[in-house]
Write an enzyme that holds these catalytic residues in place. Sequence first.
Site, mmCIF file in Angstrom:
data_model
loop_
_atom_site.group_PDB
_atom_site.id
_atom_site.type_symbol
_atom_site.label_atom_id
_atom_site.label_comp_id
_atom_site.label_asym_id
_atom_site.label_seq_id
_atom_site.Cartn_x
_atom_site.Cartn_y
_atom_site.Cartn_z
ATOM 1 N N ASP A 144 48.199 13.706 47.355
ATOM 2 C CA ASP A 144 47.250 13.804 46.233
ATOM 3 C C ASP A 144 47.514 12.690 45.224
ATOM 4 O OD1 ASP A 144 45.301 15.075 44.367
ATOM 5 O OD2 ASP A 144 47.124 15.306 43.188
ATOM 6 N N LYS B 207 48.296 21.299 44.618
ATOM 7 C CA LYS B 207 49.504 21.428 43.800
ATOM 8 C C LYS B 207 49.763 22.888 43.420
ATOM 9 C CE LYS B 207 47.492 18.174 41.523
ATOM 10 N NZ LYS B 207 46.941 17.061 40.752
ATOM 11 N N ARG C 259 41.222 7.226 43.777
ATOM 12 C CA ARG C 259 39.988 7.763 43.171
ATOM 13 C C ARG C 259 39.790 7.216 41.766
ATOM 14 N NH1 ARG C 259 41.271 13.717 43.080
ATOM 15 N NH2 ARG C 259 39.301 13.924 41.961
ATOM 16 N N SER D 18 42.393 18.578 45.018
ATOM 17 C CA SER D 18 43.515 17.952 44.327
ATOM 18 C C SER D 18 44.307 18.990 43.522
ATOM 19 C CB SER D 18 42.970 16.853 43.399
ATOM 20 O OG SER D 18 43.927 16.447 42.462
ATOM 21 N N HIS E 212 46.544 27.689 35.478
ATOM 22 C CA HIS E 212 46.263 26.256 35.416
ATOM 23 C C HIS E 212 45.030 25.998 34.567
ATOM 24 C CE1 HIS E 212 46.135 22.088 36.690
ATOM 25 N NE2 HIS E 212 44.830 22.233 36.822
HETATM 26 N N1 URA Z 1 43.302 17.242 37.797
HETATM 27 C C1 URA Z 1 43.858 17.061 39.017
HETATM 28 O O1 URA Z 1 44.997 17.432 39.256
HETATM 29 N N2 URA Z 1 43.094 16.473 39.970
HETATM 30 C C2 URA Z 1 41.840 16.046 39.761
HETATM 31 O O2 URA Z 1 41.228 15.535 40.667
HETATM 32 C C3 URA Z 1 41.293 16.231 38.485
HETATM 33 C C4 URA Z 1 42.052 16.839 37.523
#
Ligand code: URA
Length: 433
Positions: A161, A187, A168, A183, A82
């Site tokens: 999220d 995932k 947010r 966050s 990632h």
């Molecule tokens: N990428 C994400 O998936 N979440 C965040 O909070 C910031 C970047």
Amino acid sequence: MRAYDIIMKKRDGQENTKEEIKFMVEGYVKGEIPDYQVSAWLMAIFYNHMTAEERYELTMNMLKSGDTVDLSSIKGKKIDKHSTGGVGDKTTMALAPMVASLGLKVSKLSGRGLGHTGGTIDKLESIPGFKTSISPEEFVKNANEIGVVVAGQTANIAPADKKLYALRDATATVDEVSLISASIMSKKLAVMSDGIVLDVKTGSGAFMKTVEDSEKLAKAMVEIAKLNNRNAVAMVTNMNQPLGDNVGNALEVLEAIETVKGNGPKDFTELCYELAGNMLEVSGIMTYDEAKKKLEENIKDGTVANLMKKWIKAQGGDSNVVDNPEEVLTISKDIVDFKAKKDGYIYTIDTEKVGIASMVLGAGRAKKEDEIDNSVGIKILKKLGAKVSKGDIIAKLYVSKISNVESSLSLLKEAYEIKNEKPDSYNSKLIYS
Ligand code: URA
């Protein structure tokens, strides 16, 4: 339990319990706790942060709000990677066939670009015929038979999220380490890979502008993975200038192809080697050094390029793109030069502005529903430390009818600082699990 008391505890710098975090996340997803209370809680977290245990609870509650992706029918070691997002970040496209050539399975869900950063799915779609939406059966089959499959996210992963991120985004609470790490990891952990390599970007084109903050984010994410008994390593890597030379979808595919054939730009090639080494080491297949050595051989003898062809063909794309990228890809022939206004060295590049300069040409989206044009983008000829004379071409803009060329040029002008001295450089740093 009352949301009011949970907010007050966080406001006063105390820890929230497991039950309290569960109450807030579940209550918000069910619509039982209103936006204004969750916003206040997020702002309290923004100022008072979370402990490692709180972050883990937040992650797991967001993860449990949706589905998980079972990869057990894919044989072998599955390693996920990632990137926290950057400009010119075409890493997945080159890295996936590289690590697959070393025996890893890459079965990856990727996203589209938004704002100044691009997304792998948009980039792949600039290859004629390439399908990013494939059935779960095809996903597993391609991973088993070829070793690489990259698709758009269709499963219902971490819907909590999604809802919290939107809040947010509207309440200036995005850029906080606990909230970002939970966050991202909600995932990542939902996809049941054997290990995770995190590429945390740092600098002017990244979420985290300082090395110190980027290291905190990297450590927080690795800690969450450990608490979930998952293997993870993170690297903090440079985003003080675009990665590689090309920004824009088809241009980035071209650069990824050149890189798997051994002709890529130095910084991008080095990052791929670093990430590949770590991915192989974290999976326990071979050491970092062995992986780098073997990768060099596989690039030289064409193994990686052949694997890339097979991957593209299996997802419906024109695999001739690997041998003849300039013929197969549609890259605009309309070029506008961006030139140096004075003599000196390229001292700083506001990379986020370069990303936006590419976006306004049509390579990216300001809003989710915006149209993009894969043929446009920016080719950077002069990067940090380069010596330039007045009138030298710093970058070439590939433009189309939808491009706002004036706006792109003025963003580039603001982005580039030229001075009489050379800048310091930053080397990537590995954060171990
Ligand atoms: N990428 C994400 O998936 N979440 C965040 O909070 C910031 C970047």
